[in-house]
Design a protein around this motif. Structure first.
Motif, short mmCIF file in Angstrom:
data_model
loop_
_atom_site.label_atom_id
_atom_site.label_comp_id
_atom_site.label_asym_id
_atom_site.label_seq_id
_atom_site.Cartn_x
_atom_site.Cartn_y
_atom_site.Cartn_z
N PHE A 147 0.84 -1.19 0.00
CA PHE A 147 0.00 0.00 0.00
C PHE A 147 0.88 1.24 0.00
CE2 PHE A 147 0.68 -1.32 4.37
CZ PHE A 147 0.97 -0.15 5.05
N GLU A 148 0.25 2.40 -0.21
CA GLU A 148 0.98 3.67 -0.29
C GLU A 148 0.37 4.67 0.68
OE1 GLU A 148 0.78 4.97 -4.31
OE2 GLU A 148 1.99 3.31 -5.10
N VAL A 149 1.22 5.55 1.19
CA VAL A 149 0.78 6.63 2.08
C VAL A 149 1.46 7.92 1.63
CG1 VAL A 149 0.67 7.49 4.45
CG2 VAL A 149 0.55 5.02 4.02
N ASP A 150 0.67 8.99 1.46
CA ASP A 150 1.24 10.29 1.09
C ASP A 150 1.59 11.08 2.35
OD1 ASP A 150 0.90 9.67 -1.55
OD2 ASP A 150 -1.01 10.74 -1.75
N SER A 151 2.65 11.85 2.25
CA SER A 151 3.11 12.65 3.39
C SER A 151 3.39 14.08 2.95
CB SER A 151 4.37 12.03 3.99
OG SER A 151 4.92 12.88 4.99
N ASP A 152 3.19 15.02 3.88
CA ASP A 152 3.51 16.42 3.62
C ASP A 152 4.99 16.70 3.85
OD1 ASP A 152 0.86 16.98 3.04
OD2 ASP A 152 0.38 17.46 5.13
N TYR A 153 5.70 15.71 4.41
CA TYR A 153 7.11 15.90 4.74
C TYR A 153 8.00 15.32 3.65
CZ TYR A 153 4.96 16.69 9.30
OH TYR A 153 4.16 17.15 10.32
N SER A 154 9.27 15.68 3.69
CA SER A 154 10.22 15.21 2.68
C SER A 154 10.54 13.73 2.88
CB SER A 154 11.52 16.01 2.78
OG SER A 154 12.19 15.73 4.00
N SER A 155 11.12 13.12 1.86
CA SER A 155 11.50 11.71 1.94
C SER A 155 12.48 11.48 3.08
CB SER A 155 12.13 11.26 0.62
OG SER A 155 11.22 11.37 -0.44
N GLN A 156 13.43 12.40 3.25
CA GLN A 156 14.44 12.25 4.30
C GLN A 156 13.80 12.30 5.69
OE1 GLN A 156 14.54 14.34 1.77
NE2 GLN A 156 16.43 13.94 0.60
N ILE A 203 10.26 -0.35 3.46
CA ILE A 203 9.78 1.02 3.32
C ILE A 203 10.59 1.75 2.26
CG2 ILE A 203 9.36 3.20 4.51
CD1 ILE A 203 7.65 0.93 5.57
N GLU A 204 9.91 2.30 1.27
CA GLU A 204 10.57 3.10 0.24
C GLU A 204 9.88 4.46 0.18
OE1 GLU A 204 11.98 0.26 -3.25
OE2 GLU A 204 9.88 -0.12 -2.74
N THR A 205 10.67 5.52 0.15
CA THR A 205 10.11 6.88 0.09
C THR A 205 10.59 7.59 -1.16
OG1 THR A 205 11.97 7.75 1.40
CG2 THR A 205 10.02 7.03 2.61
N PHE A 206 9.68 8.36 -1.77
CA PHE A 206 9.98 9.07 -3.01
C PHE A 206 9.43 10.49 -2.92
CE2 PHE A 206 9.24 4.59 -3.93
CZ PHE A 206 10.40 4.23 -4.59
N PRO A 207 10.12 11.46 -3.50
CA PRO A 207 9.56 12.82 -3.58
C PRO A 207 8.24 12.79 -4.36
CG PRO A 207 11.89 12.84 -4.11
CD PRO A 207 11.48 11.39 -4.07
N TYR A 208 7.25 13.50 -3.84
CA TYR A 208 5.93 13.50 -4.50
C TYR A 208 5.25 14.83 -4.24
CZ TYR A 208 1.17 12.04 -5.71
OH TYR A 208 -0.09 11.94 -6.27
N ARG A 209 5.04 15.60 -5.32
CA ARG A 209 4.45 16.94 -5.22
C ARG A 209 5.23 17.77 -4.20
NH1 ARG A 209 -2.03 15.36 -5.65
NH2 ARG A 209 -1.90 14.57 -7.81
#
Length: 249
Positions: A147-156, A203-209
């Motif tokens: 599944f995916e979750v969007d965040s307002d914070y940066s990938s780091q 867990i993988e994080t990517f820049p998004y918007r």
């Protein structure tokens, strides 16, 4: 003459020892069933533990193996636990009925043990019948979810939250896969204990918007709770809630 008779008798006894004893059936109809409650909105592939490992080795190689094999049909499964020396051994085969029922809110899959058949291969130096708690075995399965979750914070920042709030996964955690002994070997795996399950997540994080997107690939290992019910729907909900808490911390 006496020596020849003794030698012949020993040879005949050895041949007899190589024969298999007939299977002995034990009814398991009074054994508690194990039920899985599955969500309707996604396909869940339930995997049970299978393995083949050496448990006693010496200078001449492995002298004793322990393995579990599984055969699945539409309405039944067979589970065999076997100990052997590479040629002959002993085993227990469990016959289990599988029933699937769809309700308005979930799919219920019920596993009911029916019988256990045991066998010996060879009476000379034969292994004892291996034990297996079949109810516990059927309760401790694995299944995967993504599944995916969007965040307002940066990938780091999100990655730092996982490092701070979640435990790193143990490399001894073994993923149930056919014909393999997959173990974790990546840095970004995390582990969390939930009610009725242990979960390992990549867990993988990517820049998004203006923030980031978190992609979660999770392996869930259910636990024996004594209730006879593995509520997959509730476990998946708990996993997603736990990840969302970390992402938004």
């Amino acid at each position: 003459m006496i020596k020849k008779v003794i030698t012949t008798a020993l040879f005949a006894a050895t041949l007899t020892a190589c024969k298999s004893t007939p299977p002995a059936d034990v009814s398991l109809m009074d054994t508690p069933s194990v039920r899985y409650k599955l969500p309707l909105d996604r396909a869940i592939d339930i995997r049970f533990n299978t393995y083949n490992r050496c448990v006693n080795s010496g200078s001449s190689g492995c002298g004793k193996y322990d393995n579990i094999k599984l055969a699945q049909g539409k309405d039944s499964i067979l589970v065999e636990r076997r100990v052997h020396n590479g040629i002959a051994g002993s085993g227990a085969v469990f016959s289990i009925d599988k029933k699937t029922e769809r309700t308005e809110k979930a799919t219920i899959v019920t596993y009911q043990p029916v019988k256990m058949s045991s066998y010996h291969e060879g009476l000379l130096f034969s292994f004892g019948i291996p034990k297996l708690d079949i109810t516990n075995y059927l309760s401790q399965s694995q299944f995967k979810t993504k599944f995916e979750v969007d965040s307002d914070y940066s990938s780091q920042s999100v990655k730092a939250n996982f490092d701070r709030l979640m435990q790193k996964a143990s490399r001894d955690f073994r993923i149930y896969e056919e014909n393999t002994n997959s173990k974790l070997d990546l840095e970004d795996y995390y582990m969390v204990d939930l009610d009725g399950a242990q979960v390992v997540m990549l867990i993988e994080t990517f820049p998004y918007r203006d923030g980031s997107k978190v992609v979660v690939n999770a392996v869930v290992q259910s636990k024996e709770t004594g209730s006879g019910l593995v509520d997959v729907s509730a476990i998946l909900k708990s996993v997603e809630e736990k990840v969302s808490q970390v992402v938004k911390s």
